[in-house]
Motif scaffolding. Structure first.
Motif, PDB file in Angstrom:
ATOM      1  N   ARG A   7       0.831  -1.208   0.000  1.00 34.86           N
ATOM      2  CA  ARG A   7       0.000   0.000   0.000  1.00 34.86           C
ATOM      3  C   ARG A   7       0.865   1.258   0.000  1.00 34.86           C
ATOM      4  NH1 ARG A   7      -2.587  -3.449  -1.517  1.00 34.86           N
ATOM      5  NH2 ARG A   7      -4.677  -4.145  -0.887  1.00 34.86           N
ATOM      6  N   THR A   8       2.141   1.070  -0.267  1.00 30.83           N
ATOM      7  CA  THR A   8       3.046   2.178  -0.554  1.00 30.83           C
ATOM      8  C   THR A   8       3.937   1.772  -1.715  1.00 30.83           C
ATOM      9  OG1 THR A   8       3.155   3.083   1.692  1.00 30.83           O
ATOM     10  CG2 THR A   8       5.003   3.548   0.279  1.00 30.83           C
ATOM     11  N   PHE A   9       4.025   2.648  -2.696  1.00 25.13           N
ATOM     12  CA  PHE A   9       4.936   2.438  -3.820  1.00 25.13           C
ATOM     13  C   PHE A   9       6.002   3.523  -3.799  1.00 25.13           C
ATOM     14  CE2 PHE A   9       0.737   0.907  -5.463  1.00 25.13           C
ATOM     15  CZ  PHE A   9       1.025  -0.434  -5.355  1.00 25.13           C
ATOM     16  N   VAL A  10       7.229   3.119  -4.086  1.00 27.54           N
ATOM     17  CA  VAL A  10       8.359   4.048  -4.111  1.00 27.54           C
ATOM     18  C   VAL A  10       8.915   4.078  -5.528  1.00 27.54           C
ATOM     19  CG1 VAL A  10      10.618   4.618  -3.148  1.00 27.54           C
ATOM     20  CG2 VAL A  10       8.909   3.466  -1.718  1.00 27.54           C
ATOM     21  N   LEU A  11       8.774   5.224  -6.187  1.00 25.36           N
ATOM     22  CA  LEU A  11       9.370   5.409  -7.513  1.00 25.36           C
ATOM     23  C   LEU A  11      10.775   5.957  -7.318  1.00 25.36           C
ATOM     24  CD1 LEU A  11       6.629   7.053  -9.782  1.00 25.36           C
ATOM     25  CD2 LEU A  11       7.334   4.661  -9.673  1.00 25.36           C
ATOM     26  N   GLN A  12      11.772   5.121  -7.618  1.00 27.72           N
ATOM     27  CA  GLN A  12      13.162   5.519  -7.425  1.00 27.72           C
ATOM     28  C   GLN A  12      13.898   5.480  -8.751  1.00 27.72           C
ATOM     29  OE1 GLN A  12      16.402   3.026  -5.352  1.00 27.72           O
ATOM     30  NE2 GLN A  12      15.806   4.509  -3.797  1.00 27.72           N
ATOM     31  N   GLY A  13      14.709   6.490  -8.992  1.00 32.78           N
ATOM     32  CA  GLY A  13      15.490   6.506 -10.223  1.00 32.78           C
ATOM     33  C   GLY A  13      16.603   7.526 -10.154  1.00 32.78           C
ATOM     34  N   GLY A  14      17.468   7.483 -11.148  1.00 27.15           N
ATOM     35  CA  GLY A  14      18.474   8.524 -11.275  1.00 27.15           C
ATOM     36  C   GLY A  14      17.819   9.841 -11.669  1.00 27.15           C
ATOM     37  N   GLU A  15      18.608  10.892 -11.679  1.00 29.27           N
ATOM     38  CA  GLU A  15      18.082  12.190 -12.111  1.00 29.27           C
ATOM     39  C   GLU A  15      18.065  12.198 -13.640  1.00 29.27           C
ATOM     40  OE1 GLU A  15      19.420  15.695 -10.113  1.00 29.27           O
ATOM     41  OE2 GLU A  15      19.707  14.643  -8.210  1.00 29.27           O
ATOM     42  N   ASP A  16      16.976  11.668 -14.167  1.00 31.05           N
ATOM     43  CA  ASP A  16      16.812  11.407 -15.594  1.00 31.05           C
ATOM     44  C   ASP A  16      15.986  12.528 -16.215  1.00 31.05           C
ATOM     45  OD1 ASP A  16      16.250  10.449 -18.120  1.00 31.05           O
ATOM     46  OD2 ASP A  16      15.479   8.503 -17.441  1.00 31.05           O
ATOM     47  N   GLU A  17      16.626  13.316 -17.077  1.00 30.65           N
ATOM     48  CA  GLU A  17      15.948  14.495 -17.640  1.00 30.65           C
ATOM     49  C   GLU A  17      14.856  14.137 -18.639  1.00 30.65           C
ATOM     50  OE1 GLU A  17      19.627  16.490 -18.792  1.00 30.65           O
ATOM     51  OE2 GLU A  17      19.247  17.993 -17.220  1.00 30.65           O
ATOM     52  N   TYR A  18      14.818  12.886 -19.084  1.00 27.55           N
ATOM     53  CA  TYR A  18      13.707  12.447 -19.938  1.00 27.55           C
ATOM     54  C   TYR A  18      12.384  12.575 -19.194  1.00 27.55           C
ATOM     55  CZ  TYR A  18      10.466   9.267 -22.258  1.00 27.55           C
ATOM     56  OH  TYR A  18       9.348   8.727 -22.858  1.00 27.55           O
ATOM     57  N   PHE A  19      12.404  12.279 -17.895  1.00 29.83           N
ATOM     58  CA  PHE A  19      11.187  12.364 -17.097  1.00 29.83           C
ATOM     59  C   PHE A  19      10.994  13.807 -16.646  1.00 29.83           C
ATOM     60  CE2 PHE A  19      11.889   7.787 -16.893  1.00 29.83           C
ATOM     61  CZ  PHE A  19      10.598   7.314 -17.091  1.00 29.83           C
ATOM     62  N   THR A  20      10.400  14.587 -17.536  1.00 29.55           N
ATOM     63  CA  THR A  20      10.109  15.987 -17.264  1.00 29.55           C
ATOM     64  C   THR A  20       9.030  16.092 -16.187  1.00 29.55           C
ATOM     65  OG1 THR A  20       8.392  16.013 -18.960  1.00 29.55           O
ATOM     66  CG2 THR A  20      10.639  16.603 -19.655  1.00 29.55           C
ATOM     67  N   ASP A  21       8.828  17.290 -15.680  1.00 29.47           N
ATOM     68  CA  ASP A  21       7.763  17.504 -14.698  1.00 29.47           C
ATOM     69  C   ASP A  21       6.408  17.098 -15.266  1.00 29.47           C
ATOM     70  OD1 ASP A  21       9.672  18.443 -12.988  1.00 29.47           O
ATOM     71  OD2 ASP A  21       9.026  20.532 -13.035  1.00 29.47           O
ATOM     72  N   GLU A  22       6.185  17.396 -16.525  1.00 31.01           N
ATOM     73  CA  GLU A  22       4.901  17.036 -17.147  1.00 31.01           C
ATOM     74  C   GLU A  22       4.712  15.517 -17.160  1.00 31.01           C
ATOM     75  OE1 GLU A  22       2.472  17.614 -21.394  1.00 31.01           O
ATOM     76  OE2 GLU A  22       4.517  18.409 -21.152  1.00 31.01           O
ATOM     77  N   ARG A  23       5.739  14.786 -17.575  1.00 28.79           N
ATOM     78  CA  ARG A  23       5.635  13.323 -17.600  1.00 28.79           C
ATOM     79  C   ARG A  23       5.459  12.762 -16.186  1.00 28.79           C
ATOM     80  NH1 ARG A  23       9.912  13.168 -22.126  1.00 28.79           N
ATOM     81  NH2 ARG A  23       8.720  12.409 -23.928  1.00 28.79           N
ATOM     82  N   LEU A  24       6.223  13.297 -15.252  1.00 31.59           N
ATOM     83  CA  LEU A  24       6.143  12.790 -13.884  1.00 31.59           C
ATOM     84  C   LEU A  24       4.777  13.076 -13.264  1.00 31.59           C
ATOM     85  CD1 LEU A  24       9.719  13.703 -12.626  1.00 31.59           C
ATOM     86  CD2 LEU A  24       8.754  11.394 -12.730  1.00 31.59           C
ATOM     87  N   CYS A  25       4.247  14.262 -13.491  1.00 34.57           N
ATOM     88  CA  CYS A  25       2.931  14.592 -12.920  1.00 34.57           C
ATOM     89  C   CYS A  25       1.837  13.712 -13.516  1.00 34.57           C
ATOM     90  CB  CYS A  25       2.611  16.070 -13.130  1.00 34.57           C
ATOM     91  SG  CYS A  25       3.586  17.170 -12.071  1.00 34.57           S
ATOM     92  N   ARG A  26       1.951  13.422 -14.807  1.00 34.13           N
ATOM     93  CA  ARG A  26       0.973  12.526 -15.423  1.00 34.13           C
ATOM     94  C   ARG A  26       1.077  11.122 -14.840  1.00 34.13           C
ATOM     95  NH1 ARG A  26       2.308  13.192 -20.467  1.00 34.13           N
ATOM     96  NH2 ARG A  26       3.523  11.279 -20.677  1.00 34.13           N
ATOM     97  N   LEU A  27       2.305  10.669 -14.647  1.00 34.25           N
ATOM     98  CA  LEU A  27       2.530   9.350 -14.057  1.00 34.25           C
ATOM     99  C   LEU A  27       2.006   9.291 -12.624  1.00 34.25           C
ATOM    100  CD1 LEU A  27       3.839   6.523 -13.990  1.00 34.25           C
ATOM    101  CD2 LEU A  27       6.017   7.657 -13.464  1.00 34.25           C
ATOM    102  N   ILE A  28       2.305  10.297 -11.825  1.00 33.08           N
ATOM    103  CA  ILE A  28       1.819  10.360 -10.442  1.00 33.08           C
ATOM    104  C   ILE A  28       0.299  10.318 -10.424  1.00 33.08           C
ATOM    105  CG2 ILE A  28       1.644  11.848  -8.395  1.00 33.08           C
ATOM    106  CD1 ILE A  28       4.515  12.888  -9.247  1.00 33.08           C
ATOM    107  N   GLY A  29      -0.327  11.105 -11.287  1.00 31.84           N
ATOM    108  CA  GLY A  29      -1.786  11.126 -11.347  1.00 31.84           C
ATOM    109  C   GLY A  29      -2.366   9.771 -11.711  1.00 31.84           C
TER     110      GLY A  29
END
Length: 349
Positions: free
Chosen positions: A106-128
């Motif tokens: 019931r907790t997920f941890v998204l862990q990664g390097g500081e990857d510039e491919y994952f822009t704020d827009e992509r990350l916010c969509r993924l989080i949503g």
């Protein structure tokens, strides 16, 4: 009869627990390891008063091993040309979450390097997408240093927690582990921004990293007392063969376990993982961590075919197991030492 050393040791532990503080001299005595069982027992007592015998699980999804940084200790550093790079797309990440949800996470941890491919827009969509599909779950991000606006955007999109290990709170020591473009000042500012925004925040440091001393560990503990994070992640430094620190000596299980107990006394309510690195350095390292005051474990939900590629350090455990195998094994090991894994968000109390 209790020895004089024993009396002194118990007095030190009493004082640390009472004041939620530690002196450099006390730290030095505790790290010497004499009668450490008393320290571990006290930490367990404090942990069980607050969290009982529950152990919280976090489903770790290592979704990218690209990183723009070049930290000297890290196997996914930018200049490592020997690593096979990968990214898991949104559908793949959601599939990991679905599998984890069926297994009780019931907790997920998204862990990664500081990857510039994952822009704020992509990350916010993924989080949503994750929060829409698993609304009763907490979502933790562990994706490094960002500006305050980015952190605010992720929080508004639904992220609940953020893990950002400070690695060392001593500036000279920080310089020994990181290239010039990274700074301890910025790392600390990021952690304060995260806390101000409203995240449940995790900090932490490596144990036994090159150049570490009682003085630097003392600075780490005082920084944690000042920050008052909700979670502290510490684990032994383990060299990675494709880094500038490949020939350095690894940290130890004993020192890590001692520091887990000290942190439990300094921050009684903190969520404290028994890390994968601890299990890597010692076959029963995670059990030792739980028996020293830790109350969190973080099994890997990443697809099996990418686990070896997330090579922060050498000989990482559980890279060949399916998620279901991993959690079944871990549940049994936790039960064998008198604790039980619980299937809820495991929030800070």
């Amino acid at each position: 009869m209790t020895s004089v050393l024993g009396d002194d040791f118990i007095s030190i532990v009493d004082e640390i627990e009472r004041n939620r503080n530690i002196s450099k001299e006390q730290l030095s005595q505790l790290l010497a390891g004499h009668e450490a069982e008393e320290l571990r027992q006290r930490a367990v007592f404090v942990r069980e008063k607050i969290y009982g015998k529950d152990v919280y699980i976090r489903g770790l999804i290592e979704f990218t091993n690209y990183c723009k940084n070049n930290c000297y200790y890290c196997g996914i550093r930018r200049n490592n040309k020997n690593i096979a790079r990968y990214r898991i797309n949104e559908a793949g990440i959601l599939a990991c979450c679905a599998e984890g949800y069926k297994l009780g996470f019931r907790t997920f941890v998204l862990q990664g390097g500081e990857d510039e491919y994952f822009t704020d827009e992509r990350l916010c969509r993924l989080i949503g997408s994750i929060k829409a599909g698993f609304s009763d779950c907490a979502l933790t991000l562990s994706i490094g240093e960002k500006n305050r606006e980015s952190y605010e955007a992720y929080f508004q999109a639904g992220a609940d927690r953020y893990l950002l290990r400070h690695e060392t709170a001593d500036d000279d020591h920080y310089r020994r582990l990181h290239p010039a473009e990274l700074s301890l000042t910025n790392r600390k500012e990021c952690l304060q921004n995260l806390k101000d925004i409203g995240y449940q925040v995790g900090a932490g440091f490596m144990v036994g990293s090159p150049g570490q001393s009682v003085d630097t560990i003392y600075e780490d503990l005082q920084f944690l007392r000042e920050l008052q994070p909700h979670m502290v992640g510490i684990g032994p430094f383990i060299p990675q063969h494709d880094t500038p620190l490949a020939q350095e000596t690894a940290g130890t299980c004993n020192m890590t376990v001692t520091l887990l107990s000290i942190i439990r006394l300094l921050l009684p309510h903190v969520l404290l993982p028994a890390t994968t690195a601890l299990g890597t350095i010692d076959p029963i390292g995670r059990e030792k961590g739980l028996l020293a005051g830790a109350n969190v474990v973080m099994p890997n939900l990443s697809p099996r075919d990418v686990r070896e590629k997330y090579a922060l350090y050498d000989k990482k455990i559980c890279t060949g197991e399916e998620a279901a195998e991993c959690i079944a094994c871990l549940k049994k090991r936790v039960e064998n030492i008198g604790y039980s894994i619980v299937c809820d968000r495991g929030d800070y109390k």
